[in-house]
Design an enzyme around this catalytic site. Structure first.
Site, PDB file in Angstrom:
ATOM      1  N   SER A   9       5.463  -7.664  -4.010  1.00 12.55           N
ATOM      2  CA  SER A   9       6.909  -7.936  -3.877  1.00 12.55           C
ATOM      3  C   SER A   9       7.326  -8.126  -2.428  1.00 12.55           C
ATOM      4  O   SER A   9       8.499  -8.410  -2.161  1.00 12.55           O
ATOM      5  CB  SER A   9       7.714  -6.790  -4.504  1.00 12.55           C
ATOM      6  OG  SER A   9       7.500  -5.588  -3.795  1.00 12.55           O
ATOM      7  N   SER A 139      -7.439  -3.777   3.817  1.00 10.21           N
ATOM      8  CA  SER A 139      -7.535  -2.596   4.685  1.00 10.21           C
ATOM      9  C   SER A 139      -6.622  -2.830   5.877  1.00 10.21           C
ATOM     10  O   SER A 139      -5.459  -3.204   5.713  1.00 10.21           O
ATOM     11  CB  SER A 139      -8.998  -2.365   5.080  1.00 10.21           C
ATOM     12  OG  SER A 139      -9.115  -1.299   5.975  1.00 10.21           O
ATOM     13  N   TYR A 153      -3.117   7.155   8.344  1.00  7.44           N
ATOM     14  CA  TYR A 153      -3.300   5.729   8.023  1.00  7.44           C
ATOM     15  C   TYR A 153      -4.741   5.292   8.324  1.00  7.44           C
ATOM     16  O   TYR A 153      -5.393   4.648   7.499  1.00  7.44           O
ATOM     17  CB  TYR A 153      -2.292   4.901   8.821  1.00  7.44           C
ATOM     18  CG  TYR A 153      -2.241   3.446   8.451  1.00  7.44           C
ATOM     19  CD1 TYR A 153      -1.718   3.030   7.227  1.00  7.44           C
ATOM     20  CD2 TYR A 153      -2.711   2.466   9.328  1.00  7.44           C
ATOM     21  CE1 TYR A 153      -1.664   1.680   6.888  1.00  7.44           C
ATOM     22  CE2 TYR A 153      -2.655   1.121   8.999  1.00  7.44           C
ATOM     23  CZ  TYR A 153      -2.134   0.727   7.786  1.00  7.44           C
ATOM     24  OH  TYR A 153      -2.083  -0.602   7.458  1.00  7.44           O
ATOM     25  N   LYS A 157      -7.388   3.905   5.564  1.00  8.30           N
ATOM     26  CA  LYS A 157      -7.868   2.520   5.625  1.00  8.30           C
ATOM     27  C   LYS A 157      -9.364   2.445   5.943  1.00  8.30           C
ATOM     28  O   LYS A 157     -10.049   1.526   5.491  1.00  8.30           O
ATOM     29  CB  LYS A 157      -7.055   1.730   6.662  1.00  8.30           C
ATOM     30  CG  LYS A 157      -5.602   1.505   6.248  1.00  8.30           C
ATOM     31  CD  LYS A 157      -5.504   0.610   5.020  1.00  8.30           C
ATOM     32  CE  LYS A 157      -4.078   0.189   4.712  1.00  8.30           C
ATOM     33  NZ  LYS A 157      -3.990  -0.728   3.568  1.00  8.30           N
TER      34      LYS A 157
HETATM   35  N1  LIG Z   1       2.072  -5.500   8.366  1.00 12.88           N
HETATM   36  C1  LIG Z   1       1.043  -5.132   9.115  1.00 12.88           C
HETATM   37  O1  LIG Z   1       1.122  -5.154  10.374  1.00 12.88           O
HETATM   38  C2  LIG Z   1      -0.263  -4.713   8.468  1.00 12.88           C
HETATM   39  C3  LIG Z   1      -1.404  -4.653   9.281  1.00 12.88           C
HETATM   40  C4  LIG Z   1      -2.603  -4.284   8.703  1.00 12.88           C
HETATM   41  C5  LIG Z   1      -2.677  -3.979   7.349  1.00 12.88           C
HETATM   42  N2  LIG Z   1      -1.557  -4.037   6.594  1.00 12.88           N
HETATM   43  C6  LIG Z   1      -1.691  -3.685   5.177  1.00 12.88           C
HETATM   44  O2  LIG Z   1      -1.329  -4.798   4.380  1.00 12.88           O
HETATM   45  C7  LIG Z   1      -0.788  -4.354   3.151  1.00 12.88           C
HETATM   46  C8  LIG Z   1       0.582  -4.990   2.935  1.00 12.88           C
HETATM   47  O3  LIG Z   1       1.435  -4.536   3.982  1.00 12.88           O
HETATM   48  P1  LIG Z   1       2.800  -5.280   4.333  1.00 12.88           P
HETATM   49  O4  LIG Z   1       2.954  -5.184   5.789  1.00 12.88           O
HETATM   50  O5  LIG Z   1       2.842  -6.582   3.636  1.00 12.88           O
HETATM   51  O6  LIG Z   1       3.833  -4.218   3.693  1.00 12.88           O
HETATM   52  P2  LIG Z   1       5.232  -4.389   2.959  1.00 12.88           P
HETATM   53  O7  LIG Z   1       5.908  -5.655   3.329  1.00 12.88           O
HETATM   54  O8  LIG Z   1       5.929  -3.086   3.187  1.00 12.88           O
HETATM   55  O9  LIG Z   1       4.780  -4.452   1.434  1.00 12.88           O
HETATM   56  C9  LIG Z   1       4.165  -3.354   0.836  1.00 12.88           C
HETATM   57  C10 LIG Z   1       4.129  -3.601  -0.654  1.00 12.88           C
HETATM   58  O10 LIG Z   1       3.441  -2.511  -1.268  1.00 12.88           O
HETATM   59  C11 LIG Z   1       4.271  -1.976  -2.315  1.00 12.88           C
HETATM   60  N3  LIG Z   1       3.963  -0.558  -2.439  1.00 12.88           N
HETATM   61  C12 LIG Z   1       4.029   0.411  -1.486  1.00 12.88           C
HETATM   62  N4  LIG Z   1       3.665   1.587  -2.004  1.00 12.88           N
HETATM   63  C13 LIG Z   1       3.352   1.361  -3.309  1.00 12.88           C
HETATM   64  C14 LIG Z   1       2.915   2.185  -4.375  1.00 12.88           C
HETATM   65  N5  LIG Z   1       2.720   3.502  -4.216  1.00 12.88           N
HETATM   66  N6  LIG Z   1       2.691   1.616  -5.582  1.00 12.88           N
HETATM   67  C15 LIG Z   1       2.881   0.292  -5.770  1.00 12.88           C
HETATM   68  N7  LIG Z   1       3.290  -0.534  -4.802  1.00 12.88           N
HETATM   69  C16 LIG Z   1       3.529  -0.007  -3.593  1.00 12.88           C
HETATM   70  C17 LIG Z   1       5.701  -2.253  -1.839  1.00 12.88           C
HETATM   71  O11 LIG Z   1       6.659  -2.254  -2.895  1.00 12.88           O
HETATM   72  P3  LIG Z   1       7.438  -0.925  -3.377  1.00 12.88           P
HETATM   73  O12 LIG Z   1       7.823  -0.180  -2.138  1.00 12.88           O
HETATM   74  O13 LIG Z   1       8.577  -1.416  -4.183  1.00 12.88           O
HETATM   75  O14 LIG Z   1       6.454  -0.159  -4.194  1.00 12.88           O
HETATM   76  C18 LIG Z   1       5.515  -3.663  -1.306  1.00 12.88           C
HETATM   77  O15 LIG Z   1       5.483  -4.593  -2.358  1.00 12.88           O
HETATM   78  C19 LIG Z   1      -0.731  -2.827   3.239  1.00 12.88           C
HETATM   79  O16 LIG Z   1      -1.841  -2.287   2.593  1.00 12.88           O
HETATM   80  C20 LIG Z   1      -0.780  -2.566   4.733  1.00 12.88           C
HETATM   81  O17 LIG Z   1      -1.267  -1.286   5.037  1.00 12.88           O
HETATM   82  C21 LIG Z   1      -0.350  -4.405   7.102  1.00 12.88           C
END
Ligand SMILES: NC(=O)c1ccc[n+]([C@@H]2O[C@H](COP(=O)([O-])OP(=O)(O)OC[C@H]3O[C@@H](n4cnc5c(N)ncnc54)[C@H](OP(=O)(O)O)[C@@H]3O)[C@@H](O)[C@H]2O)c1
Length: 262
Positions: A9, A139, A153, A157
């Site tokens: 989402s 990850s 975190y 990861k």
């Molecule tokens: N953005 C960065 O800089 C970055 C860097 C490295 C890795 N990542 C990783 O990439 C992935 C996506 O991150 P993003 O930055 O795109 O985050 P985001 O925009 O906050 O999206 C996170 C998504 O995960 C869902 N979510 C969170 N907790 C959940 C749960 N317990 N059950 C089901 N759904 C859950 C959220 O929806 P709801 O809250 O409605 O559940 C949302 O859809 C994550 O694993 C993050 O750790 C991100």
């Protein structure tokens, strides 16, 4: 083709879902907040722009095993067996170890590690039976080096590396692909809420490299899935850490210990 994206989402998951919808796949997105899920579905349907792709959603907390397995079963009953699982649901709460209560620490492990394992468990037996399917585990660059203020975190990861490598050994002979990727800082809602909480020590270690766009990260993830890459790194620094971490990290830690944080 049925693609299931946990965390679809928002952010990286949403952009991965968008690429698959545009390519004509049936895409199921799963997250906790129903309102955000429905808005994301409308957004994805609009961007399908005539492509044959379909969009569906289910609410679930990936950290609760029966919740995510039921959600995936519902999505498979509508769009068919899962061909590709992208496990993107994740949370981050930077804080010094002794400034973070046990519940906040556990929540990151439960969502990022057990949430991913629960999601994979829900599709793996079916993929194994069919001898086809791919799992992409999202990850983080934070899995490749310890970062000040990210103990929970980084633990969650980096544990995914062990999980994915071991599962890959089991899955490869039965025709199931297990891939892992390590995104860099990426412009998403998670990054926006995380950045102000980042310590000066973490900022210094992570450097001044600009954050990636979520659609660029998603495009690389989709290419990695097509090529069944075992591991995917982003940018020069994280690629170097991924390949040469044991050589680079002692130097970085030495430098970090000697340079005062501003
Ligand atoms: N953005 C960065 O800089 C970055 C860097 C490295 C890795 N990542 C990783 O990439 C992935 C996506 O991150 P993003 O930055 O795109 O985050 P985001 O925009 O906050 O999206 C996170 C998504 O995960 C869902 N979510 C969170 N907790 C959940 C749960 N317990 N059950 C089901 N759904 C859950 C959220 O929806 P709801 O809250 O409605 O559940 C949302 O859809 C994550 O694993 C993050 O750790 C991100």
């Amino acid at each position: 083709m049925h693609v299931i994206v946990t965390g679809g989402s928002s952010g990286i998951g949403l952009e991965v879902a968008r690429l698959y919808v545009r390519n004509g796949a049936s895409v199921s997105i799963i997250a906790r907040d129903e309102r955000r899920l429905l808005a994301a579905c409308r957004d994805l349907e609009a961007s399908a722009a005539g492509a044959a792709g379909r969009v569906g959603s289910a609410t679930a907390d990936v950290g609760v095993e029966h919740d995510i397995s039921a959600a995936i079963a519902v999505r498979e009953s509508e769009f068919g067996a899962c061909d590709i699982l992208v496990a993107s649901a994740g949370v981050v709460e930077p804080a010094p170890f002794d400034g973070q209560d046990a519940a906040m620490f556990a929540a990151q492990i439960e969502t990022n590690l057990f949430g991913t394992i629960n999601s994979v468990r829900a599709v793996y037996s079916g993929m194994k039976e069919r001898r086809s399917g791919t799992v992409m585990i999202i990850s983080s660059g934070a899995a490749l080096i310890g970062i000040h203020g990210y103990s929970a975190y980084c633990a969650s990861k980096s544990a995914l590396i062990g999980f994915a490598e071991a599962l890959r050994m089991e899955a490869m002979p039965v025709g199931v692909g297990i891939s892992l990727c390590f995104p860099p800082d990426t412009l998403t809602p998670q990054f926006e809420q995380e950045l102000p909480k980042r310590s000066p020590q973490a900022r210094r270690l992570m450097g001044a490299a600009p954050a990636w766009r979520a659609d660029a990260v998603a495009a690389k993830i989709v290419r990695a899935i097509e090529r069944r890459r075992a591991k995917t790194y982003f940018g020069f620094s994280l690629t170097a850490l991924g390949w040469f971490g044991p050589l680079i990290k002692p130097v970085l830690f030495w430098w970090s210990a000697r340079t005062p944080a501003r």
